[in-house]
Design a protein around this motif. Structure first.
Motif, PDB file in Angstrom:
ATOM      1  N   ASP A 182     -22.785 -27.091 -80.894  1.00 14.94           N
ATOM      2  CA  ASP A 182     -23.010 -27.317 -79.464  1.00 14.94           C
ATOM      3  C   ASP A 182     -22.262 -26.292 -78.614  1.00 14.94           C
ATOM      4  OD1 ASP A 182     -24.579 -29.371 -80.197  1.00 14.94           O
ATOM      5  OD2 ASP A 182     -23.202 -30.962 -79.626  1.00 14.94           O
ATOM      6  N   SER A 206     -29.510 -31.276 -86.660  1.00 10.37           N
ATOM      7  CA  SER A 206     -28.140 -31.500 -86.187  1.00 10.37           C
ATOM      8  C   SER A 206     -27.614 -32.814 -86.732  1.00 10.37           C
ATOM      9  CB  SER A 206     -28.129 -31.490 -84.665  1.00 10.37           C
ATOM     10  OG  SER A 206     -28.769 -32.650 -84.193  1.00 10.37           O
ATOM     11  N   HIS A 238     -30.957 -31.238 -74.488  1.00  7.49           N
ATOM     12  CA  HIS A 238     -30.040 -30.653 -75.461  1.00  7.49           C
ATOM     13  C   HIS A 238     -30.805 -30.137 -76.698  1.00  7.49           C
ATOM     14  CE1 HIS A 238     -26.198 -30.385 -77.626  1.00  7.49           C
ATOM     15  NE2 HIS A 238     -26.858 -30.843 -78.674  1.00  7.49           N
ATOM     16  N   HIS A 281     -31.135 -26.299 -78.153  1.00  5.76           N
ATOM     17  CA  HIS A 281     -30.751 -25.803 -79.487  1.00  5.76           C
ATOM     18  C   HIS A 281     -31.738 -24.714 -79.953  1.00  5.76           C
ATOM     19  CE1 HIS A 281     -27.152 -27.494 -81.095  1.00  5.76           C
ATOM     20  NE2 HIS A 281     -27.502 -28.741 -80.869  1.00  5.76           N
TER      21      HIS A 281
HETATM   22 ZN    ZN Z   1     -26.317 -30.427 -80.727  1.00  6.48          ZN
END
Ligand code: ZN
Ligand code: KG4
Length: 331
Positions: free
Chosen positions: A298, A136, A111, A115
């Motif tokens: 996200d 984040s 993840h 990003h």
């Molecule tokens: Zn994220």
């Protein structure tokens, strides 16, 4: 080649369809954020149950918006971690079942790395080495991207920057998530009203955000009329928190002799951050890859993009792949 991206690491459930390297055909995001607000933070059990409820509808909507049939999908890219294990498992199981049913490959991606891919979804990935900054709710990390890999150079030693925005908003009774609220109130405050000390750390590229949160707490306790100073507190907090991000990124470019910056994560939506990082990179004539606002939070477009890139480099996953709650950015 058609890649379906699936993202389910937190409160968002998202599916996106990417054709070849950079033609995004659809990008659908559902969020259970409203169901968490009364608790002042994300409740993992609620998040996973909501993901389970809506993932099939989100998937169908993504196909419909992309105007494709599911038989046209060639690759499934999904988030394997880091994140909330329950939500991750829903996306992972859904993706694995599709891959098995359609007899097509799938790939689990990070993840955090995704990003960074969010900054060049509809562009070509920069070929030159770059400094990557992921900011984040759960992470604050600096990496040096070179020779096709991410080398970690710094990270937060305590709270993530987004977490600090959320906690400061909670202290001031502003609601959740705090980032967008503080961003807004800061526009009406004096950023020089309060001076926050920059934490001293052994590694110049590490970050620390728990001290500034405590400083805000004490400032509020000591001031009888703090409520009339909320805009000033927000503006001063934001100025300090953002300046540390920008300063360390510029320092990393200087020390590593790199002239390109790539940013990703929810906090890259912050208006002061966007202004400052553009100004400082321009001053030095560096290239800057900043995600469009719709790709800062996200989403599954960034997952599809990274999955496609990794697949083209020969990677793939097996059906025994597990979800991972914590994993660093880079090796
Ligand atoms: Zn994220
Ligand atoms: O990347 P993201 O959507 O989810 C995680 O992977 O954590 O980031 C969410 C974080 C939250 O902490 C939120 O407060 C912060 O990003 N955020 C912002 C802004 N918009 C979202 N922080 C500062 N300014 C904003 N405009």
């Amino acid at each position: 080649m058609i890649t379906l991206g699936i993202e389910s690491s937190c409160d968002e459930t998202a599916c996106a369809v990417l054709r070849n390297e950079n033609e995004l055909l659809s990008n659908i995001v559902a969020t259970s954020l409203d169901k968490h607000k009364e608790f002042g933070g994300i409740v993992p059990e609620i998040a996973s149950r909501e993901t389970l409820k809506c993932i099939d509808a989100v998937y169908r909507k993504a196909l419909e918006a992309a105007k494709i049939e599911q038989e046209e999908i060639d690759l499934i890219a999904l988030t394997k971690g880091p994140g909330l294990i329950g939500s991750l498992l829903v996306g992972l199981s859904f993706g694995k079942a599709l891959s098995y049913g359609l007899n097509i490959p799938f790939i689990g991606v990070s993840h955090l790395e995704a990003h960074l891919s969010g900054a060049f979804i509809d562009k070509k990935r920069p070929e030159a080495p770059f400094i990557g900054l992921v900011i984040s709710g759960g992470h604050t990390s600096l990496v040096h991207s070179r020779d096709g890999r991410y080398v970690p150079i710094g990270a937060t030693v305590d709270d993530a920057v987004g977490e600090a925005f959320d906690k400061v908003a909670k202290i001031l009774g502003l609601g959740f998530p705090g980032g967008p609220i503080i961003d807004d109130l800061a526009k009406r405050g004096n950023p020089d009203a309060i001076k926050f000390t920059k934490p001293k750390l052994k590694n110049d590229f590490d970050f620390s955000y728990s001290g500034i949160k405590t400083a805000v707490l004490y400032y509020k306790k000591d001031l009888a009329d703090w409520e009339s100073r909320v805009n000033d507190i927000c503006a001063s907090f934001q100025k300090a928190a953002i300046s540390w991000l920008v300063e360390k990124t510029m320092l990393a470019c200087e020390k590593k002799k790199v002239g390109c910056v790539v940013v990703g994560g929810g906090v890259s939506a912050n208006s002061l951050f966007r202004e400052e990082i553009k100004k400082e990179t321009k001053k030095r004539d560096y290239d800057l890859f900043l995600p469009e606002l719709k790709f800062t939070n996200d989403n599954a477009a960034m997952i599809a993009k990274l999955g496609y890139e990794e697949f083209r480099r020969g990677r793939g996953s097996e059906l025994n792949l597990g979800a991972v709650a914590t994993m660093p950015l880079g090796e």
